[in-house]
Design an enzyme around this catalytic site. Structure first.
Site, mmCIF file in Angstrom:
data_model
loop_
_atom_site.group_PDB
_atom_site.id
_atom_site.type_symbol
_atom_site.label_atom_id
_atom_site.label_comp_id
_atom_site.label_asym_id
_atom_site.label_seq_id
_atom_site.Cartn_x
_atom_site.Cartn_y
_atom_site.Cartn_z
ATOM 1 N N THR A 39 0.826 -1.215 0.000
ATOM 2 C CA THR A 39 0.000 0.000 0.000
ATOM 3 C C THR A 39 0.856 1.260 0.000
ATOM 4 O OG1 THR A 39 -0.131 -0.169 2.383
ATOM 5 C CG2 THR A 39 -2.021 -0.979 1.156
ATOM 6 N N GLY A 127 13.045 -11.031 5.854
ATOM 7 C CA GLY A 127 12.209 -9.930 5.375
ATOM 8 C C GLY A 127 12.013 -8.886 6.456
ATOM 9 N N LEU A 128 13.044 -8.641 7.243
ATOM 10 C CA LEU A 128 12.958 -7.668 8.341
ATOM 11 C C LEU A 128 13.625 -6.346 7.980
ATOM 12 C CD1 LEU A 128 13.692 -10.121 11.286
ATOM 13 C CD2 LEU A 128 11.540 -8.935 10.871
ATOM 14 N N SER A 129 13.926 -6.186 6.692
ATOM 15 C CA SER A 129 14.464 -4.921 6.189
ATOM 16 C C SER A 129 15.812 -4.542 6.782
ATOM 17 C CB SER A 129 13.479 -3.795 6.442
ATOM 18 O OG SER A 129 12.938 -3.427 5.235
ATOM 19 N N SER A 131 18.179 -3.954 5.002
ATOM 20 C CA SER A 131 18.715 -2.919 4.114
ATOM 21 C C SER A 131 18.275 -1.527 4.566
ATOM 22 C CB SER A 131 18.334 -3.183 2.654
ATOM 23 O OG SER A 131 16.951 -3.158 2.484
ATOM 24 N N GLU A 163 17.757 2.715 -2.633
ATOM 25 C CA GLU A 163 17.195 1.431 -3.103
ATOM 26 C C GLU A 163 16.912 1.501 -4.602
ATOM 27 O OE1 GLU A 163 16.271 -1.420 -1.367
ATOM 28 O OE2 GLU A 163 16.445 -0.775 0.725
ATOM 29 N N ASP A 175 9.753 0.851 4.775
ATOM 30 C CA ASP A 175 10.819 0.268 5.588
ATOM 31 C C ASP A 175 11.601 1.361 6.314
ATOM 32 O OD1 ASP A 175 9.846 -1.888 4.250
ATOM 33 O OD2 ASP A 175 11.542 -2.084 2.884
HETATM 34 C C1 GLA Z 1 8.949 -4.030 0.757
HETATM 35 C C2 GLA Z 1 9.173 -2.588 0.295
HETATM 36 C C3 GLA Z 1 8.169 -1.639 0.966
HETATM 37 C C4 GLA Z 1 6.742 -2.126 0.829
HETATM 38 C C5 GLA Z 1 6.624 -3.617 1.164
HETATM 39 C C6 GLA Z 1 5.286 -4.192 0.813
HETATM 40 O O1 GLA Z 1 9.244 -4.148 2.107
HETATM 41 O O2 GLA Z 1 10.493 -2.187 0.567
HETATM 42 O O3 GLA Z 1 8.329 -0.342 0.465
HETATM 43 O O4 GLA Z 1 6.248 -1.864 -0.460
HETATM 44 O O5 GLA Z 1 7.619 -4.398 0.509
HETATM 45 O O6 GLA Z 1 4.276 -3.614 1.550
#
Ligand code: GLA
Length: 389
Positions: A39, A127-129, A131, A163, A175
């Site tokens: 979103t 998938g915890l970002s 980056s 990114e 993120d």
């Molecule tokens: C990744 C992207 C975010 C977001 C999510 C999905 O984490 O980096 O910007 O779009 O996917 O909601």
């Protein structure tokens, strides 16, 4: 201090590598996306949290006329110029740093180089970002060192540009905003049109588990970018057929999707339904949280996953299996994929008192179902956002 052992290790390695103490040290956490999938770039709404794992960045000026950055885990150093640094093709972790530094140099050009090192403990591949954590701790450290004044939205956009331009992923701002704006025990609710951020108390009775079935999927960034394109195509169509202004899918309701989506390509229509439905779930979720109805909030997580699975097709069998398993585990309130999808982890919202037993039950049920492949479970505490240490 959160993650003190990581900090201590970083400082020791920094001094051993550069022969001096850092002048500034910063910290930025990873994030989980709790509700509101894909979103953010559709200018919609998301509930997320910053997590109790993050990355520290230590920095000191040098007089070499170049920047040097060392990954504290690999102990590799990459050198890059103060101006005009291009993305690198080896040691690609450095692109998050180089891209962030390049973005900040547009706000205030660098007149002297730095020596930097980072070290973190964000679990990789969940998938915890990690980056975004790296971008945001880089940003805080560089701002601290050179006296750059920038608000959170500016810093988030600098990370996003890194990114896009250096790592090749057309991500939104979720993120970076989550990493910057997290607070202990709180959900972060963001409106990605106005970029207004609120924190919402979750109370002490719930927490999150991240369940990683280690699904390996290729072309993740390509898939992400293609979903984004489909959403933009759908928004352009709705802008033509609806009588009110449509700038992004945020402006389209589910009722309008139902009435008009048959004019769209079938796949594009399915893709569009996901963020439109997610926005409605986040807004409903906000009311449920305010009313203290955690069980109904949790059900929205299950609904979100179903929409990912069927409409956006950004799930995979491993994630679907985990979500199915959680439905019969005592104490679980809801579960869904978190973040981009196509792999990564399932976020499970669970009653805090049941967290340990639920974690074990999910891990062992998954092993049983798949004939032994483990599902790694990590307990997450919503925690503070990025800061100088
Ligand atoms: C990744 C992207 C975010 C977001 C999510 C999905 O984490 O980096 O910007 O779009 O996917 O909601």
């Amino acid at each position: 201090m959160l993650n003190q052992a990581v900090y201590d290790e970083l400082i020791a390695k920094f001094e051993a590598t550069y022969g001096k103490k850092p002048q500034v040290v910063s910290y930025a956490p990873g994030r989980i996306e709790v509700l509101g999938n894909h979103t953010d770039y559709n200018e919609g709404y998301v509930f997320s949290t910053a997590i109790n794992y993050g990355t520290f960045f230590a920095i000191v000026p040098n007089d070499l006329g170049v920047n040097r950055v060392t990954a504290g885990d690999l102990m590799h150093t990459v050198t890059f110029p103060l101006e005009g640094a291009k993305p690198v093709t080896e040691d690609t972790w450095a692109n998050y740093v180089i891209g962030t530094v390049a973005g900040l140099a547009k706000i205030k050009p660098q007149t002297a180089g730095f020596d930097g090192m980072f070290l973190g403990n964000v679990p990789m591949g969940f998938g915890l970002s990690s980056s975004a954590a790296l971008e945001m701790c880089t940003a805080k450290a560089v701002c601290g060192l050179y006296g750059i004044e920038a608000d959170n939205v500016t810093l988030a956009k600098v990370g996003q540009a890194a990114e896009h331009d250096y790592a090749g992923c057309s991500c939104g701002l979720l993120d970076q905003i989550s990493s910057l704006c997290g607070a202990y025990g709180k959900l972060v609710k963001t409106d990605f049109r106005t970029l207004k951020v609120e924190t919402v108390d979750m109370g002490p009775n719930v927490c999150f588990l991240m369940c990683n079935p280690h699904a390996k999927h290729a072309l993740v960034d390509g898939q992400y970018n293609s979903r984004r394109k489909a959403c933009e195509e759908a928004a352009a169509y709705f802008a033509k057929v609806l009588s009110h202004p449509v700038r992004a899918l945020r402006d389209v309701s589910m009722a309008e999707w139902e009435a008009y989506s048959n004019g769209l390509d079938e796949v594009v229509a399915k893709r569009a339904a996901h963020p439109i439905g997610e926005d409605e779930r986040v807004l409903k979720g906000a009311k449920l949280l305010a009313a203290g109805d955690l069980a109904a909030f949790g059900q929205l997580l299950f609904d979100s996953h179903e929409s990912s699975r069927v409409m956006f097709e950004n799930s995979c069998k491993e994630l679907d299996d985990v979500v199915e398993i959680t439905k019969s585990v005592p104490g679980v309130l809801g579960a869904r994929l978190s973040g981009g999808g196509f792999g990564g982890s399932v976020v499970v919202m669970v009653n805090a008192r049941d967290a340990e037993t639920a974690a074990q039950a999910i891990a062992s049920a998954y092993a049983k179902k798949t004939g032994g492949a483990p599902c790694e479970v990590s307990r997450i505490q919503p925690s503070q956002g990025a800061c100088l240490v």
